[in-house]
Design an enzyme around this catalytic site. Structure first.
Site, short mmCIF file in Angstrom:
data_model
loop_
_atom_site.label_atom_id
_atom_site.label_comp_id
_atom_site.label_asym_id
_atom_site.label_seq_id
_atom_site.Cartn_x
_atom_site.Cartn_y
_atom_site.Cartn_z
N TYR A 199 -80.51 -36.04 -29.55
CA TYR A 199 -80.05 -34.64 -29.46
C TYR A 199 -80.77 -33.76 -30.46
CZ TYR A 199 -76.29 -35.86 -26.26
OH TYR A 199 -75.58 -36.27 -25.16
N LYS A 235 -79.33 -39.01 -20.23
CA LYS A 235 -80.20 -39.27 -21.36
C LYS A 235 -79.74 -40.53 -22.06
CE LYS A 235 -78.15 -39.21 -24.61
NZ LYS A 235 -76.99 -40.15 -24.97
P1 NAD Z 1 -70.09 -46.92 -20.54
O1 NAD Z 1 -70.37 -48.25 -21.13
O2 NAD Z 1 -68.76 -46.31 -20.79
O3 NAD Z 1 -70.29 -46.98 -18.96
C1 NAD Z 1 -71.35 -47.70 -18.35
C2 NAD Z 1 -70.97 -48.07 -16.93
O4 NAD Z 1 -72.02 -48.90 -16.43
C3 NAD Z 1 -69.67 -48.88 -16.85
O5 NAD Z 1 -68.92 -48.43 -15.75
C4 NAD Z 1 -70.16 -50.30 -16.62
O6 NAD Z 1 -69.25 -51.07 -15.87
C5 NAD Z 1 -71.44 -50.06 -15.82
N1 NAD Z 1 -72.37 -51.17 -15.88
C6 NAD Z 1 -73.03 -51.66 -14.81
N2 NAD Z 1 -73.78 -52.70 -15.16
C7 NAD Z 1 -73.58 -52.90 -16.47
C8 NAD Z 1 -74.08 -53.85 -17.39
N3 NAD Z 1 -74.95 -54.80 -17.03
N4 NAD Z 1 -73.65 -53.77 -18.66
C9 NAD Z 1 -72.81 -52.83 -19.06
N5 NAD Z 1 -72.31 -51.87 -18.21
C10 NAD Z 1 -72.68 -51.94 -16.93
O7 NAD Z 1 -71.26 -45.96 -21.00
P2 NAD Z 1 -71.25 -44.38 -21.01
O8 NAD Z 1 -70.84 -43.90 -22.34
O9 NAD Z 1 -70.57 -43.85 -19.82
O10 NAD Z 1 -72.85 -44.10 -20.94
C11 NAD Z 1 -73.55 -44.19 -19.71
C12 NAD Z 1 -74.85 -43.38 -19.83
O11 NAD Z 1 -74.52 -42.04 -20.11
C13 NAD Z 1 -75.78 -43.83 -20.95
O12 NAD Z 1 -77.11 -43.67 -20.56
C14 NAD Z 1 -75.48 -42.86 -22.09
O13 NAD Z 1 -76.56 -42.63 -22.96
C15 NAD Z 1 -75.16 -41.61 -21.31
N6 NAD Z 1 -74.24 -40.72 -22.04
C16 NAD Z 1 -74.52 -39.40 -22.09
C17 NAD Z 1 -73.67 -38.54 -22.74
C18 NAD Z 1 -73.93 -37.06 -22.72
O14 NAD Z 1 -73.26 -36.34 -23.45
N7 NAD Z 1 -74.86 -36.58 -21.92
C19 NAD Z 1 -72.52 -39.01 -23.36
C20 NAD Z 1 -72.24 -40.37 -23.27
C21 NAD Z 1 -73.11 -41.22 -22.61
#
Ligand code: NAD
Length: 426
Positions: free
Chosen positions: A257, A172
Site C-alpha cells: 500500500y 492485490k
Molecule cells: P482468506 O484466507 O480469508 O480467504 C482466502 C480464500 O481462499 C478462502 O475462502 C479459502 O478457503 C480459499 N482457498 C482456496 N484454496 C486455498 C488454499 N490452497 N489455501 C488457502 N486458502 C484457499 O484471505 P483474504 O484475506 O480474503 O485474502 C484473499 C486475497 O485478497 C489475497 O490476495 C489478499 O492479499 C487480498 N486482500 C485484499 C485486501 C484489500 O483491502 N484489497 C484485504 C484483504 C485481502
C-alpha cells in the site's frame, strides 16, 4: 494551498465536500474535478433525474446522485474464494454498487457457498468449485471474475478466467512473481479481456483529492514520503505466513500500500530501492517470511520514501508526504474506513493544519463500479495488470536488496501503467 481554516466543510455529501475542498485549495480545481464525471452509458445517463436546488445559491449545493444502472444492464461478477475479504467487504459492497451485481460464486466449500448464495440472491446453479471453474465460460450472466484467493493462486485463476472469455478483477498483490504477473497480462491480452488489479486506494475520495492537490503543486517540491502499514498476525498456520502462497511477509500484503500510494499520488517511479528485513527467532509465525521490513525508495527529482511494514506490531496505517512548502498526511491511511486527510502550511506567518471533511464512500463499491464501467464503456481499467506488475518489480528489487544488503536498481518502465482516471462520481 490556501485553504480557509474556518470554511464549514462538514457535510455528508462526499463529492460536494471534495469539490469545495478543491475549490478552496486553489482556483481552477473545480473544473478539473467536475470535468471527468461520467455515467456508465448514454442510456443510463438519459435516466438521470435532477431536482431543483433547495439552498441559497451562496450555499454549498447538494450533488445529485449519479443514475444507477437498471438490474438488467448491470455487469455480473463471479466471486472466486469466499474468505474474509469476500464475505466481509466485497459481497456487502454490491449493495452500494450502481453498475455491478454478484452473479456467481466459486468456492471449495459447497455448504458455505450455498449459504452465501442464498444471502445474496445468487442462483444455486451459478455456484462453482475450483475444478469446474472453467464452466463459467457457459454462464452468460458472468462478465467479470473477481479473484480473491491466496496470492500464489491469482495467476492460475486469472489465466483460466481469461481462457473462459471473462474479464478479470484480481486482488492485490497481483501475484507472487514478476513472471506470473507477465503471464496474467499476456493471457488477458490474448483473450481480448480486461484485467484490473484491486488497488482500492486509487478510487477512494481522500486519496483522489490529494492527487489533485499534488498535481497543483500545493506542497511545493516533493521531498519525503514517510509511511507505515503494519498489523499483528495471529494464526501461525495461515497462508499469509507461507512464502510460497504469499510471496513474502508483510511487504507484498500490506507494505504494497505504501509503495503504490506514493507512486500513484505523484505519478513518479522509483529508480533505486534499499531494504532490511527482520525475523525474530523462536516465533513460529516467522519461519518462512519476514516479521518486519524497513525500506527506502529513491525517485527522480529528489523525492525519497521511507517505509516500514510489520506483521508483529499493533495495527498502524499512515503516510505523510512532505514538500518544500507544506505537508499532507493520511492517518489512518489504507484502512477500509475512518480515513482522515490533513494538510499543513504557513498562512499569514502561522502554521495551519487543516482537515477537510471528505465523506467516505465504500471503496469496494467504487472499485466494482469502475470495473463495471470499463466493461460497459470498453475502457482500460485505471489500475490494469501493468500497475500490479510494476509493484511486483519493486517488491522483488526490495527483497533482492534485503538479501544482498545493497541498493538495487528497479527496471525502467516500458509503457503506460494506468488507464483513464475513474469517473468522479462512481
Ligand atoms: P482468506 O484466507 O480469508 O480467504 C482466502 C480464500 O481462499 C478462502 O475462502 C479459502 O478457503 C480459499 N482457498 C482456496 N484454496 C486455498 C488454499 N490452497 N489455501 C488457502 N486458502 C484457499 O484471505 P483474504 O484475506 O480474503 O485474502 C484473499 C486475497 O485478497 C489475497 O490476495 C489478499 O492479499 C487480498 N486482500 C485484499 C485486501 C484489500 O483491502 N484489497 C484485504 C484483504 C485481502
Amino acid at each position: 494551498m490556501s485553504i480557509d481554516p474556518s470554511a464549514n466543510l462538514s457535510t455528508d455529501d462526499a463529492d460536494n465536500t471534495r469539490r469545495q475542498f478543491l475549490r478552496l485549495a486553489g482556483g481552477g480545481m473545480a473544473a478539473i474535478a467536475t470535468g471527468a464525471w461520467a455515467a456508465a452509458t448514454p442510456e443510463i445517463e438519459a435516466n438521470k433525474v435532477t431536482l431543483p436546488p433547495l439552498n441559497a445559491p451562496t450555499e454549498q449545493q447538494e450533488k445529485p446522485q449519479d443514475p444507477s444502472a437498471p438490474p438488467a444492464r448491470r455487469v455480473g461478477f463471479a466471486i472466486v474464494g469466499l474468505g474474509h475479504l469476500s464475505l466481509n467487504q466485497i459481497l456487502p459492497a454490491f449493495g452500494k454498487s450502481k453498475y455491478a451485481y454478484p452473479a456467481a460464486l466459486v468456492s471449495g466449500d459447497p455448504v458455505k457457498a450455498r449459504k452465501i448464495a442464498a444471502q445474496y440472491g445468487i442462483d444455486a446453479a451459478s455456484i462453482y468449485n475450483y475444478q469446474n471453474y472453467d464452466e463459467l465460460a457457459h454462464n452468460p450472466r458472468v462478465d467479470v471474475v473477481y479473484v480473491v484467493l491466496p496470492n500464489s493462486m491469482h495467476r492460475e485463476f486469472t489465466v483460466r478466467a481469461a481462457k473462459a472469455g471473462k474479464h478479470v478483477l484480481c486482488e492485490k498483490p497481483m501475484a507472487t512473481s514478476v513472471a506470473d504477473c507477465e503471464a496474467m497480462i499476456a493471457a488477458c491480452a490474448q483473450a481480448g479481456r480486461k484485467l484490473m488489479i484491486g488497488y482500492r486506494s486509487q478510487y477512494e475520495p481522500h486519496s483522489r483529492a490529494l492527487v489533485k492537490l499534488l498535481k497543483q503543486n500545493k506542497l511545493g517540491e516533493l521531498r519525503e514520503f514517510i509511511s507505515a502499514n503494519s498489523q499483528n498476525e495471529g494464526d501461525p498456520t495461515q497462508w499469509r505466513l507461507k512464502k510460497a502462497m504469499a510471496g513474502g511477509g508483510p511487504l507484498p500484503d500490506v507494505g504494497i500500500y505504501s509503495i503504490n500510494q506514493i507512486r500513484f499520488l505523484t505519478g513518479l517511479e522509483p529508480e533505486e530501492v534499499f531494504a532490511t528485513t527482520y525475523a525474530p527467532s523462536g516465533d513460529p509465525r516467522f519461519t518462512e517470511v519476514e516479521a518486519s521490513i524497513q525500506y527506502t525508495l529513491r525517485f527522480p527529482g529528489g523525492l525519497s520514501a521511507a517505509c516500514s511494514s510489520a506483521y508483529n506490531s499493533h495495527k498502524s496505517q499512515f503516510f505523510r508526504v512532505q514538500g518544500s512548502t507544506g505537508w499532507a498526511e493520511m492517518s489512518p491511511a489504507f484502512a477500509y474506513n475512518g480515513l482522515k486527510l490533513r494538510t499543513n502550511q504557513v498562512m499569514d506567518g502561522n502554521e495551519v493544519t487543516q482537515e477537510p471533511a471528505i465523506a467516505e464512500k465504500d471503496q469496494f463499491a467504487l472499485e466494482l463500479d469502475h470495473m463495471a464501467q470499463c466493461v460497459l464503456q470498453n475502457l482500460t481499467p485505471h489500475t490494469p495488470g501493468e500497475e500490479g506488475l510494476r509493484d511486483q518489480q519493486i517488491i522483488e528489487a526490495l527483497y533482492e536488496s534485503a538479501r544482498t544488503h545493497r541498493p538495487v536498481k528497479v527496471p525502467p518502465v516500458k509503457g503506460p501503467l494506468r488507464g483513464p482516471e475513474p469517473a468522479e462520481s462512481a
